[in-house]
Design a protein around this motif. Structure first.
Motif, PDB file in Angstrom:
ATOM      1  N   ALA A  52     -34.119  53.744  63.446  1.00  0.00           N
ATOM      2  CA  ALA A  52     -33.242  53.725  62.260  1.00  0.00           C
ATOM      3  C   ALA A  52     -32.137  54.766  62.406  1.00  0.00           C
ATOM      4  CB  ALA A  52     -34.066  53.985  61.002  1.00  0.00           C
ATOM      5  N   VAL A  53     -32.484  55.917  63.006  1.00  0.00           N
ATOM      6  CA  VAL A  53     -31.465  56.953  63.228  1.00  0.00           C
ATOM      7  C   VAL A  53     -30.397  56.433  64.182  1.00  0.00           C
ATOM      8  CG1 VAL A  53     -31.059  59.199  64.326  1.00  0.00           C
ATOM      9  CG2 VAL A  53     -32.954  58.926  62.739  1.00  0.00           C
ATOM     10  N   LYS A  54     -30.853  55.781  65.241  1.00  0.00           N
ATOM     11  CA  LYS A  54     -29.910  55.249  66.227  1.00  0.00           C
ATOM     12  C   LYS A  54     -28.958  54.248  65.568  1.00  0.00           C
ATOM     13  CE  LYS A  54     -29.860  52.820  70.634  1.00  0.00           C
ATOM     14  NZ  LYS A  54     -30.627  52.074  71.603  1.00  0.00           N
ATOM     15  N   SER A  55     -29.532  53.391  64.763  1.00  0.00           N
ATOM     16  CA  SER A  55     -28.726  52.371  64.111  1.00  0.00           C
ATOM     17  C   SER A  55     -27.774  52.995  63.074  1.00  0.00           C
ATOM     18  CB  SER A  55     -29.694  51.365  63.483  1.00  0.00           C
ATOM     19  OG  SER A  55     -29.129  50.717  62.423  1.00  0.00           O
TER      20      SER A  55
ATOM     21  N   ILE B 135     -33.707  64.508  64.156  1.00  0.00           N
ATOM     22  CA  ILE B 135     -32.940  63.923  63.050  1.00  0.00           C
ATOM     23  C   ILE B 135     -33.843  62.993  62.237  1.00  0.00           C
ATOM     24  CG2 ILE B 135     -30.964  62.454  62.454  1.00  0.00           C
ATOM     25  CD1 ILE B 135     -29.638  63.426  65.060  1.00  0.00           C
ATOM     26  N   ALA B 136     -34.665  62.227  62.965  1.00  0.00           N
ATOM     27  CA  ALA B 136     -35.552  61.277  62.279  1.00  0.00           C
ATOM     28  C   ALA B 136     -36.487  62.010  61.324  1.00  0.00           C
ATOM     29  CB  ALA B 136     -36.353  60.483  63.318  1.00  0.00           C
ATOM     30  N   SER B 137     -37.096  63.098  61.791  1.00  0.00           N
ATOM     31  CA  SER B 137     -38.022  63.803  60.898  1.00  0.00           C
ATOM     32  C   SER B 137     -37.281  64.509  59.760  1.00  0.00           C
ATOM     33  CB  SER B 137     -38.894  64.781  61.691  1.00  0.00           C
ATOM     34  OG  SER B 137     -38.081  65.642  62.422  1.00  0.00           O
ATOM     35  N   ALA B 138     -36.056  64.986  60.032  1.00  0.00           N
ATOM     36  CA  ALA B 138     -35.284  65.659  58.972  1.00  0.00           C
ATOM     37  C   ALA B 138     -34.851  64.682  57.885  1.00  0.00           C
ATOM     38  CB  ALA B 138     -34.066  66.346  59.576  1.00  0.00           C
ATOM     39  N   LEU B 139     -34.532  63.434  58.287  1.00  0.00           N
ATOM     40  CA  LEU B 139     -34.041  62.459  57.311  1.00  0.00           C
ATOM     41  C   LEU B 139     -35.139  61.512  56.813  1.00  0.00           C
ATOM     42  CD1 LEU B 139     -30.571  61.412  58.845  1.00  0.00           C
ATOM     43  CD2 LEU B 139     -31.027  63.116  57.099  1.00  0.00           C
ATOM     44  N   GLY B 140     -36.335  61.654  57.383  1.00  0.00           N
ATOM     45  CA  GLY B 140     -37.430  60.784  56.984  1.00  0.00           C
ATOM     46  C   GLY B 140     -37.232  59.347  57.429  1.00  0.00           C
ATOM     47  N   LEU B 141     -36.658  59.168  58.615  1.00  0.00           N
ATOM     48  CA  LEU B 141     -36.409  57.828  59.143  1.00  0.00           C
ATOM     49  C   LEU B 141     -37.108  57.668  60.488  1.00  0.00           C
ATOM     50  CD1 LEU B 141     -32.525  57.735  58.596  1.00  0.00           C
ATOM     51  CD2 LEU B 141     -34.211  56.487  57.248  1.00  0.00           C
TER      52      LEU B 141
ATOM     53  N   ARG C  62     -25.783  61.378  52.865  1.00  0.00           N
ATOM     54  CA  ARG C  62     -26.718  61.183  53.973  1.00  0.00           C
ATOM     55  C   ARG C  62     -25.983  61.057  55.314  1.00  0.00           C
ATOM     56  NH1 ARG C  62     -31.120  56.407  55.082  1.00  0.00           N
ATOM     57  NH2 ARG C  62     -29.259  55.145  55.161  1.00  0.00           N
ATOM     58  N   GLN C  63     -24.846  60.388  55.288  1.00  0.00           N
ATOM     59  CA  GLN C  63     -24.071  60.231  56.525  1.00  0.00           C
ATOM     60  C   GLN C  63     -23.533  61.579  57.008  1.00  0.00           C
ATOM     61  OE1 GLN C  63     -21.284  57.300  55.028  1.00  0.00           O
ATOM     62  NE2 GLN C  63     -22.314  55.629  56.113  1.00  0.00           N
ATOM     63  N   ARG C  64     -23.088  62.408  56.042  1.00  0.00           N
ATOM     64  CA  ARG C  64     -22.590  63.738  56.423  1.00  0.00           C
ATOM     65  C   ARG C  64     -23.712  64.585  57.002  1.00  0.00           C
ATOM     66  NH1 ARG C  64     -19.269  63.842  51.809  1.00  0.00           N
ATOM     67  NH2 ARG C  64     -20.656  65.269  50.716  1.00  0.00           N
ATOM     68  N   ARG C  65     -24.901  64.447  56.404  1.00  0.00           N
ATOM     69  CA  ARG C  65     -26.073  65.192  56.905  1.00  0.00           C
ATOM     70  C   ARG C  65     -26.373  64.776  58.356  1.00  0.00           C
ATOM     71  NH1 ARG C  65     -31.478  66.492  55.196  1.00  0.00           N
ATOM     72  NH2 ARG C  65     -31.936  68.292  56.525  1.00  0.00           N
ATOM     73  N   LEU C  66     -26.273  63.478  58.586  1.00  0.00           N
ATOM     74  CA  LEU C  66     -26.514  62.952  59.932  1.00  0.00           C
ATOM     75  C   LEU C  66     -25.513  63.553  60.933  1.00  0.00           C
ATOM     76  CD1 LEU C  66     -27.965  60.803  61.785  1.00  0.00           C
ATOM     77  CD2 LEU C  66     -26.085  59.290  61.202  1.00  0.00           C
ATOM     78  N   ILE C  67     -24.244  63.542  60.559  1.00  0.00           N
ATOM     79  CA  ILE C  67     -23.203  64.102  61.435  1.00  0.00           C
ATOM     80  C   ILE C  67     -23.463  65.588  61.671  1.00  0.00           C
ATOM     81  CG2 ILE C  67     -20.729  64.681  61.553  1.00  0.00           C
ATOM     82  CD1 ILE C  67     -21.277  61.762  62.163  1.00  0.00           C
ATOM     83  N   ASP C  68     -23.857  66.287  60.623  1.00  0.00           N
ATOM     84  CA  ASP C  68     -24.134  67.721  60.744  1.00  0.00           C
ATOM     85  C   ASP C  68     -25.284  67.982  61.721  1.00  0.00           C
ATOM     86  OD1 ASP C  68     -23.724  70.490  59.724  1.00  0.00           O
ATOM     87  OD2 ASP C  68     -25.834  70.230  59.148  1.00  0.00           O
TER      88      ASP C  68
ATOM     89  N   ALA D 216     -28.884  68.288  67.245  1.00  0.00           N
ATOM     90  CA  ALA D 216     -30.291  67.866  67.206  1.00  0.00           C
ATOM     91  C   ALA D 216     -30.472  66.531  67.916  1.00  0.00           C
ATOM     92  CB  ALA D 216     -30.734  67.732  65.749  1.00  0.00           C
ATOM     93  N   GLY D 217     -31.678  66.357  68.488  1.00  0.00           N
ATOM     94  CA  GLY D 217     -31.996  65.077  69.125  1.00  0.00           C
ATOM     95  C   GLY D 217     -32.378  64.047  68.065  1.00  0.00           C
TER      96      GLY D 217
END
Lengths: 245, 166
Positions: B143-146, B133-139, B115-121, B128-129
């Motif tokens: 939560a994305v910021k944190s 990212i929030a909609s892609a990760l379901g957060l 999940r962390q790698r996905r976030l970095i990607d 991505a903004g």
């Protein structure tokens, strides 16, 4: 300071992460730089003169002779006091035209209002519209030249590895429009200079970077007397490493 | 002005470090491209002695910082930030033009979980903004910021560990 450092650290990691993750990378600038240098070359001043033509030589010689004769005539008439009024009226228009012509031949491109200089001759080549000057390795002579020219639009001065001491502050002080001065690796400047810099009422930003004789403690009194002035002192890193995370 | 071969060599040697440095100061990609180019043009026109790579790099950075502050019509805050950023660059990245940090981060990204790698990607590769990212990760956006903050802290600790151990 600590907050700024944290912000910079965060930015540094963002920049590196952009690259590490494959998102952004430094461009190859070789072609762009070569093209920019070719499109807008700035040759030395002597190269600005058109090449002499062989058929022009006799006219050139005649013109030079005429100028010498005219100069001799002017000296002669002034010396003996004859036709003074006529001499002045004939001389003044040429004299008035000389300055703009000389300036126009050496003034930088009109879209630039900053310059990087290393010598008095560099400074003489600047137009009066200059707003910021970065001086590399300059001495008292260059500072005196800046003061003499008293560029009316000059608001920023950045000295790098300057070769002058506190005496230069008397000259710098005369530049009343300055709002920002940066001294970088100027090791002959002492806290004595701060008094004079403090007298510059328009000066709002003063930065000392790696100036051996200026420390945070030295600027305390100036900070107290000039709360409107942002003063930054970055000491030599080898003497005082920045704080660790 | 330097001969053509020298121009190419000087630009190739210093362009990556100078570009990264300009981005650290706060340039976006396009402005970093333009100011890096202008910096080279200014100093190559002016002429200088390229006797030492570190000295040349420092001269380029000083000129680039000057051009950046001019371009931005920088106020006191930006000047102060630029000074701090410059010191940080000298401390963290100047010796290898920031290449070491980039390589260390590449290694550290591999140690992250999925999940962390996905976030970095999403954040640094796809740019991505937070909303995307929030909609892609379901957060949620918060939560994305944190999560991003935590991942960056993890990466920073990883890089510092790598640097301490030769």
């Amino acid at each position: 300071m600590k907050r700024l450092r944290e912000r910079a650290m965060d930015k540094l990691y963002d920049v590196a992460l952009d690259e590490a993750a494959g998102g952004k990378a430094p461009p190859d600038l070789v072609e762009r730089v070569e093209q920019a240098l070719e499109e807008n070359p700035l040759p030395p001043l002597e190269d600005d003169m058109p090449p002499a033509r062989w058929w022009f030589a006799p006219f050139g010689t005649a013109a030079a002779a005429a100028v010498i004769l005219l100069a001799g005539y002017l000296v002669f008439t002034q010396t003996v006091g004859r036709d003074v009024a006529n001499v002045n009226s004939a001389y003044s228009p040429a004299d008035n035209n000389a300055a703009p012509a000389m300036n126009s031949s050496v003034t930088p491109r009109p879209d630039t209002n900053y310059a990087i200089v290393r010598s008095v001759s560099d400074l003489r080549a600047l137009g009066d519209d200059i707003a910021a000057i970065q001086c590399d390795g300059v001495g008292l002579a260059e500072v005196s030249e800046i003061a003499r020219r008293s560029f009316p639009s000059l608001t920023q001065l950045h000295f790098v590895r300057c070769d002058f001491d506190d005496r230069a502050m008397d000259e710098i002080k005369t530049l009343g429009a300055l709002t920002q001065i940066v001294f970088e690796a100027c090791n002959a400047i002492t806290p004595q200079s701060l008094v004079k810099l403090g007298e510059m009422q328009n000066l709002k930003t003063l930065v000392f970077r790696r100036c051996e004789k200026i420390s945070e403690a030295d600027v305390a009194s100036l900070r107290a007397t000039r709360p409107d002035m942002e003063i930054t002192v970055d000491t030599d890193m080898s003497a005082e490493p920045p704080e660790r995370e | 002005m330097a001969p053509r071969a020298d121009i190419a060599r000087i630009v190739r040697t210093h362009q990556a470090g100078l570009w990264r440095y300009l981005r650290l100061l706060g340039c976006d990609d396009a402005l970093a491209d333009d100011l890096a180019q202008e910096t080279f043009v200014v100093i190559l026109r002016k002429g200088f002695d390229d006797y030492d790579q570190a000295a040349t790099a420092r001269y380029l950075r000083t000129t680039a910082r000057f051009l950046f502050l001019k371009a931005k019509r920088a106020g006191r805050r930006m000047v102060a930030y630029a000074e701090v950023a410059d010191l940080l660059w000298e401390e963290q990245a100047a010796r290898d033009d920031g290449e070491g940090l980039v390589q260390a981060l590449k290694g550290c990204i591999d140690t992250l979980d999925e999940r962390q790698r996905r976030l970095i990607d999403l954040r640094y590769f796809k740019q991505a903004g937070r909303g995307e990212i929030a909609s892609a990760l379901g957060l949620s956006v918060m939560a994305v910021k944190s999560l991003l903050r935590r991942v960056k802290d993890t990466l920073r600790a990883c890089v510092e560990t790598k640097r301490r151990t030769p």
